[in-house]
Design an enzyme around this catalytic site. Sequence first.
Site, PDB file in Angstrom:
ATOM      1  N   GLU A 199       0.819  -1.211   0.000  1.00  0.00           N
ATOM      2  CA  GLU A 199       0.000   0.000   0.000  1.00  0.00           C
ATOM      3  C   GLU A 199       0.855   1.264   0.000  1.00  0.00           C
ATOM      4  OE1 GLU A 199      -3.011  -0.172  -0.610  1.00  0.00           O
ATOM      5  OE2 GLU A 199      -3.485  -2.249  -0.114  1.00  0.00           O
ATOM      6  N   CYS A 206      -7.493  -1.916   7.924  1.00  0.00           N
ATOM      7  CA  CYS A 206      -6.131  -1.891   7.373  1.00  0.00           C
ATOM      8  C   CYS A 206      -5.720  -0.459   7.071  1.00  0.00           C
ATOM      9  CB  CYS A 206      -6.045  -2.787   6.139  1.00  0.00           C
ATOM     10  SG  CYS A 206      -6.325  -4.529   6.580  1.00  0.00           S
ATOM     11  N   HIS A 263      -1.133  -5.723   2.021  1.00  0.00           N
ATOM     12  CA  HIS A 263      -2.298  -6.610   1.972  1.00  0.00           C
ATOM     13  C   HIS A 263      -1.895  -7.943   1.337  1.00  0.00           C
ATOM     14  CE1 HIS A 263      -5.591  -3.477   2.561  1.00  0.00           C
ATOM     15  NE2 HIS A 263      -6.024  -4.517   3.235  1.00  0.00           N
TER      16      HIS A 263
HETATM   17  N1  PCA Z   1      -8.283  -6.915   6.400  1.00  0.00           N
HETATM   18  C1  PCA Z   1      -9.213  -5.825   6.563  1.00  0.00           C
HETATM   19  C2  PCA Z   1      -9.256  -5.563   8.034  1.00  0.00           C
HETATM   20  C3  PCA Z   1      -8.534  -6.696   8.689  1.00  0.00           C
HETATM   21  C4  PCA Z   1      -7.911  -7.433   7.589  1.00  0.00           C
HETATM   22  O1  PCA Z   1      -7.136  -8.401   7.705  1.00  0.00           O
HETATM   23  C5  PCA Z   1      -8.876  -4.634   5.685  1.00  0.00           C
HETATM   24  O2  PCA Z   1      -8.405  -4.823   4.564  1.00  0.00           O
HETATM   25  O3  PCA Z   1      -9.101  -3.496   6.089  1.00  0.00           O
END
Ligand code: PCA
Length: 206
Positions: A80, A144, A168
């Site tokens: 990200e 996240c 992610h």
């Molecule tokens: N993914 C979510 C919240 C917790 C996670 O593992 C997200 O992408 O915000």
Amino acid sequence: MTTILVTGYEPFGEYETNPSRRLAEALDGETIGGAHVVGRELPVVFDRAFPALLEHLDEHDPEAVLSLGLMAGTPSIAVERIGINVRDHGDVPDNADQTPVDDPVVPDGPAAYFSTLPVREVVDAMTDAGVPARLSNTAGTHLCNDVLYATRHHAETNELALRSGFVHVPFSHEEVARRGDHEPSLSFEAMADGLEAALSVLAETA
Ligand code: PCA
């Protein structure tokens, strides 16, 4: 020795597992590129995730934080670039059944913060290690994004040298096979290899 904090999330929403938690667990205690890795789990609760991270910062005083989370549906690891000042559950309540809509992460905070990790180098290190990875320009508006934004806000407003960012991950093959659905997935080993490559970059640039 440089310490790097890696965080993963507990399961949430319709999913009973979260690969980010398992990855943080697997990396906990490793030494990568001369850096000591501390892996910890965060709750998927808007008001509790960053306070939990803050406790880990106080305890371990890391030089950098690499937070991990699940992005169901992504076919590759997504590094990200930016966190925005928006807290919105979409259609997934957090684990305390909170359902914020269009709220800020930090009232009157800046619109966004860039990750301060070398995101392009991290993507390149992952793909050089043979792991599918890409740069992502939105971390969404769930937990996240929240932790990405809140960690930067903490570092910037307290003028800390702390570097931080977010990655992610998709599901692992086993998780998809166990559920019997058809979400995109990577092998757990490939994701761990990709994160090791990322952590080596962070250790080198410490
Ligand atoms: N993914 C979510 C919240 C917790 C996670 O593992 C997200 O992408 O915000």
